[in-house]
Design a protein around this motif. Structure first.
Motif, short mmCIF file in Angstrom:
data_model
loop_
_atom_site.label_atom_id
_atom_site.label_comp_id
_atom_site.label_asym_id
_atom_site.label_seq_id
_atom_site.Cartn_x
_atom_site.Cartn_y
_atom_site.Cartn_z
N ARG A 59 0.81 -1.06 -0.11
CA ARG A 59 0.03 0.05 0.01
C ARG A 59 0.77 1.26 0.06
O ARG A 59 1.94 1.34 0.77
N GLN A 60 0.55 2.08 -0.72
CA GLN A 60 1.21 3.52 -0.93
C GLN A 60 0.60 4.64 -0.17
O GLN A 60 -0.60 4.41 -0.04
N PRO A 61 1.62 5.52 0.36
CA PRO A 61 2.83 5.91 0.15
C PRO A 61 3.71 5.04 1.10
O PRO A 61 3.27 4.81 2.18
N LYS A 62 4.84 4.70 0.95
CA LYS A 62 5.81 4.13 1.61
C LYS A 62 6.38 4.93 2.75
O LYS A 62 6.69 6.14 2.52
N THR A 111 8.24 8.34 2.10
CA THR A 111 7.93 9.66 2.05
C THR A 111 8.16 10.71 3.13
O THR A 111 8.79 10.52 4.21
#
Length: 230
Positions: free
Chosen positions: A189-192, A196
């Motif tokens: 799942r983004q963001p990391k 970030t």
């Protein structure tokens, strides 16, 4: 190791030197600085950018951030109760010499919960945002927040140092726990979280909120001092 035996006395002398630097104007400022409620808008903008930048991952971040503060707060209290070093205001020898602002607090002061909590927040959120401007501001805030306890007469410098070290360790450990949790359960799942960063424009907004708060504190202190309400 005679110098080790002298550390408590050096700590007391340093405390008395720092604590003696006071006047009614700064009493009001430090009274507001040391109160957690003063910083609610500051924390609110930080939480806002966590939600904005991390979106669906904000909830686990909030949970581990809360655990970070809970751990630093409760471990510092546990250390106080077991080490049992008197706060300066309760010290039978130097107590009458201490300038106290607000409350005297519980009997024991090593380590400082304010310093532990402040530095835990600084380290955890600095790891989260990865922005040097933000980190400089949060370090300044943590130092100011901690120093207010010396000014208020309720902690020695070593209490602050011990709390800062405790908070730093807990902040690092909880950030690593967050990254481990992400890699295990939210890796796709983004963001990391580990990649970030806080944008410079966002860090400037946080600076602005901080400056507005400090300006307000100075204005309030000036008004109270002018009308001799202290």
């Amino acid at each position: 190791m005679e110098w080790l035996q002298n550390i408590p006395e050096i700590d007391k002398e340093l405390f008395l030197s720092l604590n003696s630097l006071h006047n009614p104007f700064w009493d009001t400022i430090m009274l507001m600085v040391t109160r957690k409620e003063t910083w609610i808008p500051f924390f609110a903008i930080i939480l806002f950018f966590i939600v904005k930048n991390y979106r669906s991952k904000a909830l686990p971040i909030f949970i581990i951030l809360a655990l970070t503060i809970l751990a630093s707060d409760q471990i510092s209290v546990l250390l106080k109760e077991n080490i049992q070093r008197f706060r300066p205001v309760h010290d039978p020898i130097i107590g009458p010499l201490v300038h106290n602002v607000l409350r005297k607090g519980s009997l024991y002061g090593f380590v400082s919960s304010h310093a532990a909590n402040g530095f835990a927040i600084f380290v955890f959120t600095s790891g989260l945002f990865k922005n040097w401007r933000y980190s400089v501001l949060l370090l300044f805030w943590a130092l100011l927040f901690s120093y207010s306890r010396i000014y208020s007469g309720v902690h020695y410098p070593l209490d602050i140092l011990g709390g800062a070290i405790l908070g730093w360790i807990i902040g690092v450990g909880c950030y690593k726990l967050l990254v481990l949790f992400e890699n295990r359960y939210f890796n796709k799942r983004q963001p990391k979280i580990s990649l970030t960063k806080l944008e410079n424009s966002q860090s400037l907004i946080i600076y602005l909120v901080f400056l507005v708060l400090m300006t307000t504190v100075f204005i309030v202190s000036s008004i109270l001092h002018h009308y001799d309400y202290l």
